[in-house]
Design a protein around this motif. Structure first.
Motif, short mmCIF file in Angstrom:
data_model
loop_
_atom_site.label_atom_id
_atom_site.label_comp_id
_atom_site.label_asym_id
_atom_site.label_seq_id
_atom_site.Cartn_x
_atom_site.Cartn_y
_atom_site.Cartn_z
N MET A 68 24.78 5.12 -10.09
CA MET A 68 23.96 4.15 -9.37
C MET A 68 22.95 3.53 -10.34
SD MET A 68 21.64 4.65 -5.94
CE MET A 68 23.10 4.88 -4.92
N THR A 69 22.86 2.22 -10.35
CA THR A 69 21.92 1.53 -11.23
C THR A 69 20.52 1.54 -10.63
OG1 THR A 69 22.47 -0.59 -10.21
CG2 THR A 69 23.72 0.06 -12.17
N LEU A 70 19.52 1.22 -11.47
CA LEU A 70 18.12 1.29 -11.07
C LEU A 70 17.44 -0.05 -11.25
CD1 LEU A 70 16.63 4.62 -12.53
CD2 LEU A 70 16.66 3.93 -10.13
N ARG A 71 16.48 -0.33 -10.37
CA ARG A 71 15.54 -1.43 -10.54
C ARG A 71 14.17 -0.93 -10.08
NH1 ARG A 71 19.55 -2.76 -12.55
NH2 ARG A 71 20.62 -4.79 -12.53
N ASN A 72 13.15 -1.20 -10.89
CA ASN A 72 11.78 -0.81 -10.55
C ASN A 72 10.94 -2.07 -10.40
OD1 ASN A 72 12.48 1.93 -10.86
ND2 ASN A 72 11.96 1.92 -13.02
N ILE A 73 10.36 -2.28 -9.21
CA ILE A 73 9.58 -3.49 -8.97
C ILE A 73 8.25 -3.13 -8.32
CG2 ILE A 73 11.65 -4.92 -8.66
CD1 ILE A 73 10.97 -4.90 -5.62
N ALA A 74 7.30 -4.02 -8.46
CA ALA A 74 6.03 -3.93 -7.74
C ALA A 74 5.91 -5.14 -6.83
CB ALA A 74 4.85 -3.89 -8.72
N ILE A 75 5.23 -4.97 -5.72
CA ILE A 75 5.03 -6.07 -4.77
C ILE A 75 3.56 -6.46 -4.78
CG2 ILE A 75 5.11 -6.77 -2.36
CD1 ILE A 75 7.57 -5.27 -1.97
N ILE A 76 3.30 -7.76 -4.97
CA ILE A 76 1.95 -8.30 -5.04
C ILE A 76 1.75 -9.26 -3.88
CG2 ILE A 76 0.33 -9.65 -6.43
CD1 ILE A 76 1.94 -8.83 -8.90
N ALA A 77 0.63 -9.12 -3.18
CA ALA A 77 0.34 -10.05 -2.09
C ALA A 77 -1.14 -9.99 -1.75
CB ALA A 77 1.16 -9.73 -0.85
N HIS A 78 -1.67 -11.09 -1.25
CA HIS A 78 -3.04 -11.14 -0.76
C HIS A 78 -3.09 -10.53 0.64
CE1 HIS A 78 -7.15 -12.66 -0.86
NE2 HIS A 78 -7.00 -13.09 0.38
N VAL A 79 -4.29 -10.27 1.12
CA VAL A 79 -4.46 -9.71 2.46
C VAL A 79 -3.81 -10.61 3.52
CG1 VAL A 79 -6.18 -9.11 4.21
CG2 VAL A 79 -6.60 -8.54 1.82
N ASP A 80 -3.01 -10.00 4.39
CA ASP A 80 -2.41 -10.68 5.53
C ASP A 80 -1.38 -11.73 5.14
OD1 ASP A 80 -2.14 -10.78 8.31
OD2 ASP A 80 -3.41 -12.55 8.47
N HIS A 81 -0.78 -11.59 3.98
CA HIS A 81 0.31 -12.50 3.61
C HIS A 81 1.67 -11.94 3.98
CE1 HIS A 81 -1.67 -15.53 0.63
NE2 HIS A 81 -2.38 -15.35 1.73
N GLY A 82 1.72 -10.76 4.61
CA GLY A 82 2.96 -10.26 5.18
C GLY A 82 3.70 -9.24 4.34
N LYS A 83 3.01 -8.57 3.42
CA LYS A 83 3.69 -7.61 2.55
C LYS A 83 4.25 -6.43 3.33
CE LYS A 83 1.05 -5.25 -0.16
NZ LYS A 83 0.20 -4.87 -1.32
N THR A 84 3.43 -5.84 4.19
CA THR A 84 3.88 -4.66 4.95
C THR A 84 5.03 -5.02 5.87
OG1 THR A 84 1.66 -3.70 4.88
CG2 THR A 84 3.16 -2.88 6.57
N THR A 85 4.95 -6.17 6.51
CA THR A 85 6.02 -6.58 7.42
C THR A 85 7.32 -6.82 6.67
OG1 THR A 85 4.36 -7.63 8.83
CG2 THR A 85 6.65 -8.25 9.19
N LEU A 86 7.25 -7.46 5.51
CA LEU A 86 8.45 -7.72 4.72
C LEU A 86 9.09 -6.40 4.26
CD1 LEU A 86 10.27 -9.85 3.34
CD2 LEU A 86 8.83 -9.56 1.30
N VAL A 87 8.28 -5.48 3.77
CA VAL A 87 8.84 -4.21 3.31
C VAL A 87 9.42 -3.42 4.47
CG1 VAL A 87 8.29 -2.02 2.17
CG2 VAL A 87 7.31 -4.14 1.32
N ASP A 88 8.81 -3.53 5.64
CA ASP A 88 9.35 -2.92 6.86
C ASP A 88 10.78 -3.40 7.09
OD1 ASP A 88 9.87 -1.92 9.36
OD2 ASP A 88 8.50 -3.26 10.41
N GLN A 89 10.99 -4.71 6.98
CA GLN A 89 12.33 -5.27 7.18
C GLN A 89 13.28 -4.85 6.06
OE1 GLN A 89 13.64 -6.79 9.66
NE2 GLN A 89 11.88 -7.32 10.93
#
Length: 422
Positions: free
Chosen positions: A1-22
């Motif tokens: 299995m291959t790997l990818r390591n990423i970080a998610i950047i977002a301002h307050v209330d730009h929908g980061k938690t909701t996107l990761v939920d999906q």
């Protein structure tokens, strides 16, 4: 299995938690009826209430034959002491921007760190279905931001997706069919490179890992998280910890190796170069230390821990209303709680007064100290705190240095004074 390591950047209330939920749901990491928004990126009660990321967290999803490790990034400057160390674990970032608001200050702070480290960005313009959304304008503002932050040509040629995290879809063009997040997963696999240790073929070298995060578990003790830079780590093996100067900190046996699988931290027998893992068993090693095989002589390059800038005095509540709100009121229990906090939060320093009745708590800013006070209050601690005071530094001659802050204000030319238009 291959790997990818990423970080998610977002301002307050730009929908980061909701996107990761999906992302969790569509990758099969959780069931459709399982709530994840409060557990994955906003697992702390204060994070949910304030809408900010306080604690850095690692999770992962599996897409086809690729495991994608996702690192959440604190955006506020008070919690920025660990941002650069967190970004050193990843090879790319997903920058989430609100289609109506565009890039905001919290976005700029972490994005500047990511671009300086040479990470590849993916821009996701979120909430494009909002009535006041202006996705094309937000995209142009992101490009201008990257240019202002001295991004290189490769970073300026960033791919862009348009998405609705709430509805769980992303598209390359606004005219495309809006089905799911497959375009986002595929773009991450295609655009973000494999981890540097894998590209450099370091699997056969002795184990070495740089500790980037630290927490404490009541059963396992100190747990250190980081990316394996070379070799393989196995539970039960002996490793040593070295500080940034290569001096021995301690030597001990690894009791547990954890890999991040979905929302869970799962114990594994071994992990390999490029993967992000958590290790338990060491008692003294901390963030920025190198965990390595005993044969390794040189420490991995690391960033120093940012020094505190403010301090407050924590003491027993001696007011007439003492004992009415909490049940932990003595200096002994307050001190024990602060020492536990300092062990897991490397950006906070604790020192005790001469009479042992008060504690000086130093941190990066008022928000960071305010979060600690509120957390202790909810845990039943009663205490008195002083007003914040600046921690001054002295030069080599013992002269006190004045703290200074450089501020840059960007103003359109139409709103500038005539003397500034030259």
């Amino acid at each position: 299995m291959t790997l990818r390591n990423i970080a998610i950047i977002a301002h307050v209330d730009h929908g980061k938690t909701t996107l990761v939920d999906q992302m969790f749901r569509q990758s099969g990491a959780v069931r459709d009826n399982q709530r994840v928004a409060e557990r994955a990126m906003d697992s702390n009660a204060l994070e949910r209430e304030r809408g900010i990321t306080i604690l850095a967290k690692c999770t992962s999803v599996v897409w086809k034959d690729t495991r994608i490790n996702i690192v959440d990034t604190p955006g506020h400057a008070d919690f920025g002491g660990e941002v650069e160390r967190i970004l050193s674990m990843v090879d790319g970032v997903v920058l989430l921007v609100d289609a109506a608001e565009g890039p905001m200050p919290q976005t700029k702070f972490v994005t500047q760190k990511a671009l300086a480290l040479g990470l590849r960005p993916i821009v996701v313009v979120n909430k494009v279905d909002k009535p006041d959304g202006r996705p094309d304008g937000a995209h142009e503002e992101v490009f201008d931001l990257f240019a202002a932050l001295d991004a290189n040509d490769e970073q300026l040629d960033f791919p862009t997706l348009y998405a609705s995290g709430r509805d769980g879809w992303a598209v390359e063009s606004l005219e495309d069919e809006r089905k799911d997040l497959s375009p986002l997963f595929d773009l991450i696999v295609r655009h973000i490179p494999t981890p540097a240790p894998v590209r450099d073929n370091t699997a056969d070298k002795p184990f070495a890992m740089l500790a980037s995060l630290m927490e404490r578990d009541q059963f396992l003790g100190r747990i250190l998280t980081g990316r394996i830079e070379q070799g393989t780590v196995r539970a039960g093996t002996t490793v040593k910890a070295m500080n940034r100067d290569g001096k021995l900190v301690e030597q001990g046996r690894i009791s547990k190796v954890f890999s991040f699988q979905g929302l869970e931290r799962v114990a594994v027998t071994e992990a390999h170069a490029g993967d992000i893992v958590a290790i338990a068993g060491l008692e003294t090693a901390t963030v920025s230390d190198t965990l390595a095989d005993p044969t390794v002589e040189d420490a991995l390059p690391s960033l120093p821990i940012d020094p505190p800038t403010l301090a407050m005095t924590f003491s027993v509540n001696d007011s007439p209303l003492a004992g009415r709100e909490g049940d932990k009121v003595t200096s002994r229990v307050i001190g024990e709680r602060l020492m536990r906090e300092a062990e897991g939060n490397v950006a906070i320093r604790i020192s005790q007064s001469a009479d042992r009745d008060a504690f000086e708590v130093a941190g990066r800013g008022e928000l960071q100290l305010g979060v600690l006070i509120e957390t202790m209050r909810r845990e039943g601690y009663e205490l008195s705190v002083s007003r914040p005071r600046v921690l001054y530094k002295t030069d080599e001659n013992g002269k006190r240095l004045e703290p200074m802050e450089t501020v840059m204000v960007d103003v359109d030319e139409a709103y500038q004074a005539p003397s500034l238009r030259k």
